[in-house]
Design a protein around this motif. Structure first.
Motif, PDB file in Angstrom:
ATOM      1  N   PRO A  13      21.251  11.883   0.583  1.00  0.00           N
ATOM      2  CA  PRO A  13      22.221  12.490   1.315  1.00  0.00           C
ATOM      3  C   PRO A  13      23.713  11.694   0.992  1.00  0.00           C
ATOM      4  CG  PRO A  13      21.247  10.835   2.693  1.00  0.00           C
ATOM      5  CD  PRO A  13      20.404  10.784   1.495  1.00  0.00           C
ATOM      6  N   LYS A  14      23.684  10.942   0.241  1.00  0.00           N
ATOM      7  CA  LYS A  14      25.024  10.033  -0.096  1.00  0.00           C
ATOM      8  C   LYS A  14      25.686  10.571  -1.397  1.00  0.00           C
ATOM      9  CE  LYS A  14      24.395   5.388   2.028  1.00  0.00           C
ATOM     10  NZ  LYS A  14      24.646   4.079   1.822  1.00  0.00           N
ATOM     11  N   VAL A  15      25.049  11.542  -2.260  1.00  0.00           N
ATOM     12  CA  VAL A  15      25.727  12.253  -3.438  1.00  0.00           C
ATOM     13  C   VAL A  15      26.518  13.474  -2.665  1.00  0.00           C
ATOM     14  CG1 VAL A  15      25.646  13.558  -5.314  1.00  0.00           C
ATOM     15  CG2 VAL A  15      24.065  11.712  -4.842  1.00  0.00           C
ATOM     16  N   LEU A  16      27.981  13.307  -2.770  1.00  0.00           N
ATOM     17  CA  LEU A  16      28.958  14.470  -2.049  1.00  0.00           C
ATOM     18  C   LEU A  16      28.851  15.508  -2.931  1.00  0.00           C
ATOM     19  CD1 LEU A  16      31.576  11.834  -1.223  1.00  0.00           C
ATOM     20  CD2 LEU A  16      29.644  12.582   0.126  1.00  0.00           C
ATOM     21  N   ASN A  17      27.806  16.267  -2.854  1.00  0.00           N
ATOM     22  CA  ASN A  17      27.629  17.796  -3.551  1.00  0.00           C
ATOM     23  C   ASN A  17      27.989  18.755  -2.527  1.00  0.00           C
ATOM     24  OD1 ASN A  17      26.725  20.377  -4.372  1.00  0.00           O
ATOM     25  ND2 ASN A  17      25.600  19.402  -6.018  1.00  0.00           N
ATOM     26  N   SER A  18      29.075  19.131  -2.522  1.00  0.00           N
ATOM     27  CA  SER A  18      29.494  20.006  -1.290  1.00  0.00           C
ATOM     28  C   SER A  18      29.332  19.219   0.042  1.00  0.00           C
ATOM     29  CB  SER A  18      28.861  21.440  -1.309  1.00  0.00           C
ATOM     30  OG  SER A  18      29.099  21.797  -2.776  1.00  0.00           O
ATOM     31  N   GLY A  19      29.493  18.168   0.062  1.00  0.00           N
ATOM     32  CA  GLY A  19      29.177  17.311   1.403  1.00  0.00           C
ATOM     33  C   GLY A  19      27.764  17.326   1.859  1.00  0.00           C
ATOM     34  N   LEU A  20      26.854  17.724   1.046  1.00  0.00           N
ATOM     35  CA  LEU A  20      25.525  18.107   1.666  1.00  0.00           C
ATOM     36  C   LEU A  20      24.449  17.165   0.995  1.00  0.00           C
ATOM     37  CD1 LEU A  20      25.663  21.765   1.350  1.00  0.00           C
ATOM     38  CD2 LEU A  20      25.815  20.765   3.404  1.00  0.00           C
TER      39      LEU A  20
END
Length: 671
Positions: A257-264
């Protein structure tokens, strides 16, 4: 009474029955997790429903290895999983550590329904649902109405995530795992508009029931398919001890959840390094450290994905998979630099901030095959941006290939990119040992960029309104002999009106091993067709000319493609000439410019030498160039220095008689 213990051990032959609440502590400090040990043999703990396996910000308690046949803990147990307060609300892929009839609502929603119901602060989470109205979704166990589902299960038959229809009747343990959008605890602000995408609290999810004990039944993945698998135990498990059979790929995928790919968030892939036996992470970032960091664990309360290749295979989680320690997410334990590798990362540029959103790597060795097999790891698609290698009609996150030769090509595909700026990062390890150089080719910009084969390289690009900028196969890497001749360099390209025709001219340098040039034409700047082929001369540097005797009224776009003796292609930028009645002056295309190159067309101006100048808002001259104009309408490509940053500028054209015309030029994005 509510008793807390850090550790509890029942020795061989011992039995115990709880008559008061007992909590095995998640820890008072980092790396101080509590442990319940029921020593293998005839020891048995009867819980009476009083046992809780705790989890908090410091750690998550665990149950140590017991009898492989199970049965060493009798009665219901409550198992907790602490969810930290991250920077944004995000998805998690979670599993239940207990079996039985407890529903999703009873467990993760604390048996409550409604956005204002929160009798147990710090526990549970809001789960809105999709339906006709609020009453309809609440009848199905959801808290409120939502435009999209917040709780998904994986359908391995269709390879898709589908919405859970009812949390009141769906038992938590009936699926190996769920994809749940965590908003924090059940506090009312978690659903409020004022909360935005930022949770206002951490939370603890918990379930109650009989524990999964002993060696578990193997899970089967069909040919070329994924399956979701739970970590069944209140303990982290070591991937090295999972029993694999058949065509199961030696890789596991988890959600970060910590990789901010579109905040998702993004799927992270753990792939076994054949040399060391450790599992390496791709793309990395977020919870894990850089690409290639080592992580051999799946945490308590997590589910993960397995995949089979050309034949079906199974994965079995056993008691001896349990391991010590815990982490809020997944703790990296170092980085490997073994073997020949090319890492690819996609980085989103958001103002002054850059975020890794996807990536993977390609490993090369003499004993690997270029045919897709059990060593290649198929990609799971993120909800946001996706970038990965593409081979044999298969999207991959980890690809293993034979050592590259001077005629090899790596293909990449990208999906769901936004209209924004991105950077591709390539990190090469020992690629020089293969005796090749690597060039990144961009089909949209028609560029070929030499990559560093002993370190990192970056290439910034823009996805704009032009559909060609987001085409899935925009990028590829081609290999050439190490130390071979430099690729041809187009030093200029221009086009000019000549009566009813248009004269196209381009100049080249480093013209070695070039077979021919093709002139391509378009009337809309997007769809090009070949209109002429010129055989390359033997000169190292030369000028080529071609006359378009079929020029059309309006816009005429041109670009040149070079083709070398190995069939490697390279494009120039695009130039444009507009025929017909155009007011005297000049035009800039595109404007704003997406990169550092643009076309300047002089329209109906007299013959002579013109000076072109770029000024900033204070009037300072940042760039100037003199050009010779043959009269009428003519277009020429300009490339600004890399020091010109994004912003608003003034472009001036000074005529031979020193009269001046000016237009505003917006620089928005770099190549």
């Amino acid at each position: 009474f509510n008793n807390f213990l850090k550790d509890l051990t029942l020795s061989t032959g011992a039995t115990a029955t709880l008559s008061n609440a007992l909590n095995i502590s998640g820890g008072a400090a980092a790396n101080q997790e509590g442990t319940l040990t029921v020593t293998p043999g005839s020891a048995v703990l009867t819980t009476g429903g009083f046992l809780t396996i705790g989890s908090n910000v410091s750690g998550t308690a665990r149950i140590a290895v017991g009898n492989t046949s199970g049965g060493y803990i009798s009665g219901n147990v409550t198992v907790e999983r602490f969810i930290p307060l991250n920077a944004q609300k995000a998805w998690r892929v979670l599993a239940s550590n207990t079996s039985g009839s407890q529903t999703i609502n009873q467990a993760w929603q604390e048996g409550q329904i409604g956005p204002l119901v929160n009798t147990k602060p710090g526990y549970g989470t809001m789960i809105p649902g999709v339906g006709a109205n609020v009453g309809a979704v609440q009848a199905n166990g959801f808290d409120s109405l939502s435009r999209a589902a917040s709780l998904l299960r994986y359908n391995d038959t269709t390879d898709k995530f589908v919405a859970v229809a009812n949390t009141n009747v769906k038992t938590l343990s009936s699926e190996h795992g769920y994809v749940l959008f965590i908003r924090g605890d059940r506090g009312p602000l978690q659903m409020g508009a004022t909360a935005g995408n930022v949770p206002t609290s951490s939370t603890t999810l918990r379930s109650t029931g009989a524990l999964f004990l002993g060696d578990q039944t193997a899970v089967t993945a069909a040919i070329d398919s994924f399956r979701i698998v739970r970590n069944p135990y209140p303990s982290r498990i070591n991937l090295k001890n999972i029993i694999r059979t058949g065509g199961l790929v030696d890789a596991f995928q988890v959600w970060d959840p910590k990789v901010l790919n579109s905040g998702l968030g993004v799927f992270q892939t753990f792939t076994k390094n054949i040399i060391t036996g450790n599992y390496e992470v791709a793309p990395g970032g977020g919870s894990y450290g850089i690409s290639g960091s080592v992580n051999n664990f799946i945490e308590s309360g997590a589910a993960f994905f397995i995949q089979a290749g050309i034949s079906a295979g199974t994965a079995q989680v056993r008691e001896n998979c349990k391991d010590t320690g815990s982490a809020l997410s997944f703790r990296p334990s170092g980085t490997l630099a073994t073997g020949v590798r090319l890492v690819h990362n996609l980085i989103a540029i958001k103002g002054n901030k850059s975020d890794l959103v996807d990536g993977g790597f390609v490993d090369f060795a003499s004993n690997y095959s270029n045919v897709i097999d059990i060593l290649d790891v198929r990609k799971s698609y993120n909800f946001g941006e996706n970038f990965g290698s593409f081979s044999g009609n298969t999207h991959l996150v980890v690809e293993r290939r034979a050592m590259p030769t001077a005629t090899d090509t790596l293909f990449y595909n990208m999906y769901s990119l936004k209209r924004a700026s991105y950077t591709l990062e390539f990190i090469a390890t020992d690629l020089a040992t293969a005796g090749v150089e690597a060039y990144l080719q961009d089909s949209y910009k028609a560029t070929s960029t030499l990559l560093n084969i002993t370190g990192s390289s970056t290439y910034t690009f823009v996805v704009d309104a032009n559909a060609a900028s987001s085409v899935v196969n925009r990028f590829r890497v081609v290999f050439k002999p190490l130390g071979g001749p430099l690729p041809v360099t187009f030093t200029s390209i221009k086009a000019a009106e000549q009566g009813n025709n248009i004269a196209v001219e381009w100049k080249v340098a480093n013209q070695i091993n070039i077979a021919s040039y093709e002139v391509e034409k378009s009337t809309n700047g997007r769809n090009f067709v070949k209109v002429a082929t010129l055989t390359a001369t033997t000169s190292n540097s030369t000028t080529y000319n071609w006359l378009d005797e079929r020029a059309v009224a309006g816009n005429n776009f041109y670009r040149i493609k070079s083709i070398d003796i190995n069939a490697v292609e390279k494009y120039t930028q695009i130039v444009k000439v507009t025929l017909g009645k155009v007011g005297a002056g000049f035009t800039i295309a595109p404007n704003p410019i997406k990169g550092n190159s643009f076309n300047l067309q002089l329209n109906g101006l007299v013959t002579g030498q013109y000076e072109v100048r770029l000024l900033n808002v204070t009037g300072q001259v940042l760039y100037k160039k003199s050009i010779q104009h043959a009269g009428g309408n003519a277009s020429q490509l300009f490339t600004l220095p890399s020091q010109i940053i994004n912003g608003v500028y003034q472009l001036e054209v000074i005529a031979p008689d020193k009269t001046k015309q000016a237009q505003k030029l917006l620089v928005d994005g770099t190549n």
